[in-house]
Design a protein around this motif. Structure first.
Motif, PDB file in Angstrom:
ATOM      1  N   GLN A  11       0.938  -1.258  -0.040  1.00  8.55           N
ATOM      2  CA  GLN A  11      -0.130   0.123   0.001  1.00  8.55           C
ATOM      3  C   GLN A  11       0.816   1.290  -0.062  1.00  8.55           C
ATOM      4  O   GLN A  11       0.568   2.157  -0.851  1.00  8.55           O
ATOM      5  CB  GLN A  11      -0.974  -0.128   1.286  1.00  8.55           C
ATOM      6  N   LYS A  12       2.031   1.355   0.626  1.00  9.16           N
ATOM      7  CA  LYS A  12       2.819   2.323   0.768  1.00  9.16           C
ATOM      8  C   LYS A  12       3.365   2.654  -0.570  1.00  9.16           C
ATOM      9  O   LYS A  12       3.720   3.786  -1.106  1.00  9.16           O
ATOM     10  CB  LYS A  12       4.123   2.295   1.726  1.00  9.16           C
ATOM     11  N   ARG A  13       3.736   1.558  -1.340  1.00  8.05           N
ATOM     12  CA  ARG A  13       4.367   1.653  -2.640  1.00  8.05           C
ATOM     13  C   ARG A  13       3.522   2.153  -3.561  1.00  8.05           C
ATOM     14  O   ARG A  13       3.663   3.064  -4.421  1.00  8.05           O
ATOM     15  CB  ARG A  13       5.022   0.356  -2.882  1.00  8.05           C
ATOM     16  N   ALA A  14       2.417   1.707  -3.457  1.00  7.86           N
ATOM     17  CA  ALA A  14       1.152   2.426  -4.351  1.00  7.86           C
ATOM     18  C   ALA A  14       0.841   3.731  -4.133  1.00  7.86           C
ATOM     19  O   ALA A  14       0.805   4.583  -5.038  1.00  7.86           O
ATOM     20  CB  ALA A  14      -0.109   1.346  -4.357  1.00  7.86           C
ATOM     21  N   ALA A  15       1.098   4.102  -2.940  1.00  2.00           N
ATOM     22  CA  ALA A  15       0.787   5.564  -2.581  1.00  2.00           C
ATOM     23  C   ALA A  15       1.719   6.365  -2.979  1.00  2.00           C
ATOM     24  O   ALA A  15       1.491   7.632  -3.269  1.00  2.00           O
ATOM     25  CB  ALA A  15       0.520   5.520  -0.889  1.00  2.00           C
ATOM     26  N   ARG A  16       2.986   6.076  -3.029  1.00  2.00           N
ATOM     27  CA  ARG A  16       4.126   6.780  -3.608  1.00  2.00           C
ATOM     28  C   ARG A  16       3.923   7.087  -4.898  1.00  2.00           C
ATOM     29  O   ARG A  16       4.320   8.219  -5.465  1.00  2.00           O
ATOM     30  CB  ARG A  16       5.636   6.069  -3.328  1.00  2.00           C
ATOM     31  N   VAL A  17       3.199   6.311  -5.713  1.00  3.39           N
ATOM     32  CA  VAL A  17       2.962   6.806  -7.182  1.00  3.39           C
ATOM     33  C   VAL A  17       1.594   7.414  -7.457  1.00  3.39           C
ATOM     34  O   VAL A  17       1.226   7.451  -8.506  1.00  3.39           O
ATOM     35  CB  VAL A  17       3.319   5.405  -8.046  1.00  3.39           C
ATOM     36  N   GLY A  18       0.912   7.773  -6.208  1.00  8.11           N
ATOM     37  CA  GLY A  18      -0.459   8.402  -6.404  1.00  8.11           C
ATOM     38  C   GLY A  18      -1.501   7.647  -6.354  1.00  8.11           C
ATOM     39  O   GLY A  18      -2.864   8.018  -6.511  1.00  8.11           O
ATOM     40  N   SER A  19      -1.309   6.359  -5.988  1.00 13.27           N
ATOM     41  CA  SER A  19      -2.825   5.392  -5.746  1.00 13.27           C
ATOM     42  C   SER A  19      -2.878   5.190  -4.399  1.00 13.27           C
ATOM     43  O   SER A  19      -2.585   4.365  -3.726  1.00 13.27           O
ATOM     44  CB  SER A  19      -2.348   3.999  -6.553  1.00 13.27           C
TER      45      SER A  19
END
Length: 123
Positions: A11-19
């Motif tokens: 989830q953190k990885r996805a959040a870093r790209v705006g998701s």
């Protein structure tokens, strides 16, 4: 990695790209939707489908914890300790595990609520 920690990292990885969600509110709505999907899976009786939907629900709960800046493993440990403490108190009030086992679910729920209220009054 343990599944809960892996979910956090994904989830953190996805959040870093705006998701990412705009906050906990939309995540709660997603949680409601996932609960509905789990109910449908349960009605189908398909164990694989049930497992998939329960996994989705747990993933969303993990995301909610991230949005709230709460460590989900720590929160679950606290919930486990609280459950254990209250359940032991129920056993004590009932007099024994055997007596507790002889109660119906409604009686146990009443006892649970009584123990919960006593605990809250102490705090």
């Amino acid at each position: 990695l343990p599944a809960l920690l892996r979910a956090e990292k994904l989830q953190k990885r996805a959040a870093r790209v705006g998701s990412d969600w705009d906050g906990p509110g939309p995540v709660l709505e997603k949680l409601r939707a996932e609960t509905g999907e789990l109910r449908e899976a349960m009605a189908s009786g398909d164990q694989g489908h049930i497992e998939d939907e329960l996994g989705d629900l747990l993933f969303v709960v993990s995301n909610l914890a991230r949005q709230l800046r709460v460590d989900p493993a720590s929160a679950l440990r606290r919930a486990n300790a609280k459950f254990e403490r209250r359940f032991r108190a129920m056993e004590k009030v009932a007099g024994s595990r055997q007596l507790l086992g002889d109660m119906g679910l409604e009686e146990m729920e009443e006892l649970w609520q009584m123990v919960k209220k006593l605990e809250e009054n102490r705090n």
